[in-house]
Design an enzyme around this catalytic site. Structure first.
Site, mmCIF file in Angstrom:
data_model
loop_
_atom_site.group_PDB
_atom_site.id
_atom_site.type_symbol
_atom_site.label_atom_id
_atom_site.label_comp_id
_atom_site.label_asym_id
_atom_site.label_seq_id
_atom_site.Cartn_x
_atom_site.Cartn_y
_atom_site.Cartn_z
ATOM 1 N N LYS A 53 0.823 -1.214 0.000
ATOM 2 C CA LYS A 53 0.000 0.000 0.000
ATOM 3 C C LYS A 53 0.862 1.272 0.000
ATOM 4 O O LYS A 53 2.079 1.211 0.140
ATOM 5 C CB LYS A 53 -0.951 -0.030 1.199
HETATM 6 C C1 LIG Z 1 -9.903 -2.762 -1.943
HETATM 7 C C2 LIG Z 1 -9.273 -3.488 -0.789
HETATM 8 N N1 LIG Z 1 -9.959 -3.604 0.359
HETATM 9 C C3 LIG Z 1 -9.453 -4.218 1.430
HETATM 10 C C4 LIG Z 1 -8.195 -4.777 1.396
HETATM 11 C C5 LIG Z 1 -7.676 -5.500 2.602
HETATM 12 O O1 LIG Z 1 -6.586 -4.852 3.158
HETATM 13 P P1 LIG Z 1 -5.719 -5.544 4.326
HETATM 14 O O2 LIG Z 1 -4.776 -6.489 3.670
HETATM 15 O O3 LIG Z 1 -5.034 -4.399 5.010
HETATM 16 O O4 LIG Z 1 -6.677 -6.234 5.224
HETATM 17 C C6 LIG Z 1 -7.435 -4.686 0.237
HETATM 18 C C7 LIG Z 1 -6.074 -5.264 0.198
HETATM 19 O O5 LIG Z 1 -5.412 -5.384 -0.769
HETATM 20 C C8 LIG Z 1 -7.981 -4.028 -0.897
HETATM 21 O O6 LIG Z 1 -7.290 -3.917 -2.044
#
Ligand SMILES: Cc1ncc(COP(=O)(O)O)c(C=O)c1O
Length: 398
Positions: free
Chosen positions: A196
């Site tokens: 990210k």
């Molecule tokens: C659109 C979206 N939502 C949620 C997430 C989940 O993030 P995390 O890995 O921090 O839980 C991601 C992860 O890539 C994502 O791309």
């Protein structure tokens, strides 16, 4: 005209691998981690609390809870709204599984609404069509960092008392009509996962603008223990706690905060570099009719989280997956964001979704290619990616 006996010159692959993403840490993060290790306090503590303050201010939100993922943030947002069996949550099929999985964990049904082909963001009119008397929430996903049409969506949902949650995993820096997106909705879920815009490997945050929900969210994030239980081993004495809900173990801890607090200080520098690379990519592809680049809408600040193109495979003699494999052979890291969620076996088999339900999402899902984008890359890396893609388009065009 070129004679068919003249072959296209071969394209030489660069010797080193250009990854899709690489996180950028410096001595600031390294020193902070060492300081944390030596401090004797490694779990949730002063550094996590400092990061919550800093991130809240950055996002223009009233409250911030630092967590161990965006998935946790989404789960807590849904739990705070008491989403449960019999409820529906509307979202985009062009997203990562976590957006919908977190609602499924609470027993609610994810209902998809098709996207706009120019931006791949959820279409407000499609949301309106999917609202039923069971709809409790709409979760918008700001695809690759471009904010959705928030005025329209908030108006549609607000008129029916439906909560709007932002999945801001791609959208840390995003603004809508001059305001940081964290300031425009009740709850916004952010990700600090390894790929990210700012990262601590795994991490997330939920920003909250509703005073009536914040205590519940904090309590739910740490086992359901009464307020400030994270301090229970601090030097001012052991504090008893009570379990108020069967909560979760979602707290960020100070080792994570040591990284992400410094990443936040560098966020604008990282953003400016990615912006420059996105513009270079767009310029490189502007005359290639087999490639569709995504439109950037007025009145928004894009977070430039990923660089995705749509390969018009109807104009090519290869499939998208063959194209991806060729790029890998040329030492370029690639990905697909995303295969439309309703096409995945769990969603297809559990809720009866099938191909044909969301034509815009399916068109993109079959053709998307993500190319390397990260602040540590340089202009030559972008030029290499563009020329590799251009070479393959020439090789495979019909
Ligand atoms: C659109 C979206 N939502 C949620 C997430 C989940 O993030 P995390 O890995 O921090 O839980 C991601 C992860 O890539 C994502 O791309």
């Amino acid at each position: 005209m070129q004679s068919s006996s003249i072959k296209e010159p071969e394209f030489t692959a660069r010797p080193d691998y250009l990854p899709l993403h690489r996180a950028w840490f410096g001595p600031e993060e390294e020193n902070e981690i060492i300081d944390t290790l030596r401090s004797g306090w490694i779990t949730t503590g002063p550094k996590t609390k400092k990061f919550e303050e800093d991130f809240k201010n950055f996002c223009g939100a009233k409250h911030c809870v630092a967590l161990n993922s965006c998935t946790a943030a989404l789960h807590l947002a849904y739990a705070a709204l008491d989403l449960g069996p019999g409820d529906e949550m509307i979202t985009s099929p062009m997203t990562f599984a976590a957006t919908a999985n977190a609602a499924v964990h609470l027993g609610a049904k994810p209902v998809f609404a098709d996207i706009m082909p120019e931006t791949l963001n959820i279409h407000p009119d499609e949301i309106e069509k999917k609202i039923s008397n069971k709809t409790k929430a709409v979760t918008v996903v700001h695809y690759i960092g471009q904010p959705c049409k928030m005025d329209e969506i908030k108006q549609i949902a607000g008129s029916k008392n439906i909560a709007v949650i932002q999945d801001a995993a791609h959208a840390t820096e995003s603004e809508y009509k001059g305001r940081k997106i964290g300031s425009i909705c009740d709850m916004s879920a952010y990700s600090f996962y390894a790929t990210k815009n700012i990262t601590c490997g795994e991490g997330g945050a939920l920003t909250v603008n509703r005073d009536d929900l914040i205590d519940k969210i904090r309590i739910l994030s740490l086992h359901g223990m009464s307020k400030d239980a994270w301090k229970r081993y601090a030097k001012d004495g052991y504090a008893h706690y009570e379990i108020l809900y069967p909560g979760y173990k979602y707290n960020m801890f100070d080792i994570q905060a040591s990284l992400v607090m410094h990443q936040l200080k560098k966020i604008e520098k990282f953003w400016a570099l990615r912006k420059q690379f996105v513009e270079k990519y767009n310029d490189g592809f502007k005359d290639i009719e087999q490639i569709k680049t995504l439109k950037i809408m007025p009145d928004i600040k894009h977070a430039y989280h990923l660089y995705s193109i749509i390969l018009k495979t109807e104009m090519l003699k290869c499939t998208r997956d063959e194209f991806l494999a060729e790029l890998q052979k040329l030492n370029i890291g690639v990905s697909v964001h995303f295969t439309a969620l309703h096409l995945h076996p769990y969603y297809r088999d559990t809720y009866g979704y099938r191909r044909g339900d969301f034509p815009n999402a399916e068109y993109a899902s079959d053709r998307l290619v993500s190319l390397p984008l990260f602040p540590m890359m340089n202009a030559e890396d972008v030029e290499y990616s563009v020329s590799a893609v251009t070479h393959l388009i020439k090789k495979y065009k019909k």
